[in-house]
Design an enzyme around this catalytic site. Structure first.
Site, mmCIF file in Angstrom:
data_model
loop_
_atom_site.group_PDB
_atom_site.id
_atom_site.type_symbol
_atom_site.label_atom_id
_atom_site.label_comp_id
_atom_site.label_asym_id
_atom_site.label_seq_id
_atom_site.Cartn_x
_atom_site.Cartn_y
_atom_site.Cartn_z
ATOM 1 N N GLU A 114 0.850 3.897 1.899
ATOM 2 C CA GLU A 114 1.338 4.283 3.219
ATOM 3 C C GLU A 114 2.517 3.403 3.631
ATOM 4 O O GLU A 114 3.499 3.886 4.205
ATOM 5 C CB GLU A 114 0.217 4.180 4.264
ATOM 6 C CG GLU A 114 -1.004 5.031 3.968
ATOM 7 C CD GLU A 114 -2.082 4.298 3.165
ATOM 8 O OE1 GLU A 114 -3.249 4.693 3.261
ATOM 9 O OE2 GLU A 114 -1.767 3.314 2.438
ATOM 10 N N CYS A 152 -1.926 -0.803 7.342
ATOM 11 C CA CYS A 152 -1.274 0.510 7.265
ATOM 12 C C CYS A 152 -1.465 1.288 8.564
ATOM 13 O O CYS A 152 -0.544 1.964 9.020
ATOM 14 C CB CYS A 152 -1.805 1.303 6.076
ATOM 15 S SG CYS A 152 -1.288 0.606 4.488
ATOM 16 N N CYS A 177 -5.890 1.157 5.567
ATOM 17 C CA CYS A 177 -6.414 -0.136 5.986
ATOM 18 C C CYS A 177 -5.834 -0.467 7.361
ATOM 19 O O CYS A 177 -4.996 0.261 7.889
ATOM 20 C CB CYS A 177 -6.026 -1.217 4.966
ATOM 21 S SG CYS A 177 -4.272 -1.664 5.023
ATOM 22 N N HIS A 231 0.835 -1.200 0.000
ATOM 23 C CA HIS A 231 0.000 0.000 0.000
ATOM 24 C C HIS A 231 0.870 1.250 0.000
ATOM 25 O O HIS A 231 2.042 1.216 0.393
ATOM 26 C CB HIS A 231 -0.937 -0.019 1.193
ATOM 27 C CG HIS A 231 -2.019 -1.049 1.066
ATOM 28 N ND1 HIS A 231 -3.021 -1.184 1.996
ATOM 29 C CD2 HIS A 231 -2.267 -1.988 0.122
ATOM 30 C CE1 HIS A 231 -3.844 -2.157 1.628
ATOM 31 N NE2 HIS A 231 -3.392 -2.666 0.497
#
Length: 151
Positions: free
Chosen positions: A81, A110, A107, A79
């Protein structure tokens, strides 16, 4: 002459630009880690360096029918992040006390990384269907704000 953008508008527009590098088949996400009004690291969602991109080999999650917001580990990519935090770590950049701007709500994976990295504020634009992430962030006391484009 157009008015100067606010700091939130400025950093979110950079996150939007970072997201254009994504090779994800489902959504393009960008993240920018900021401290003292300075950009420390950026990240977008995509596969680890050196691997074939999903837009070339296809989306594992689509092939397996995995709904958004579930089974995050069943994906070739990282992801945005996660990549931003990894970039900071790789280059020895201290992100403790920083803020992170993300085009999408983090999410749960993260969120946990952001919390343990010492980031103190999350500013996001788009919602993401992950109730556990919202619960953990609320429990942590970290500042979380939804960015508004002025609507």
């Amino acid at each position: 002459m157009e008015p100067r953008p606010s700091w939130d508008e400025y950093f979110m527009s950079i996150a939007d630009q970072v997201a254009t590098r994504s090779t994800c088949m489902r959504r393009h996400v960008g993240a920018v880690i900021v401290k003292g009004k300075r950009i420390l690291a950026t990240g977008y969602n995509g596969v680890p360096s050196g691997l074939s991109h999903c837009d070339v080999v296809g989306c594992l999650r689509e092939k397996r029918g995995i709904p958004s917001g579930t089974q995050h580990e069943l994906c070739r990519g990282l992801h945005a992040e996660q990549n931003a935090v990894i970039q900071a770590a790789r280059y020895g950049i201290n992100i403790e006390g920083a803020s992170i701007y993300s085009t999408t709500q983090p999410c749960v994976l993260c969120a946990k990384i952001i919390l343990n990295a010492g980031i103190v504020e999350i500013i996001y634009r788009g919602d993401y269907p992950d109730e556990l992430s919202s619960e953990l962030l609320a429990e942590s006391g970290i500042a979380v704000r939804r960015f508004s484009d002025g609507d």
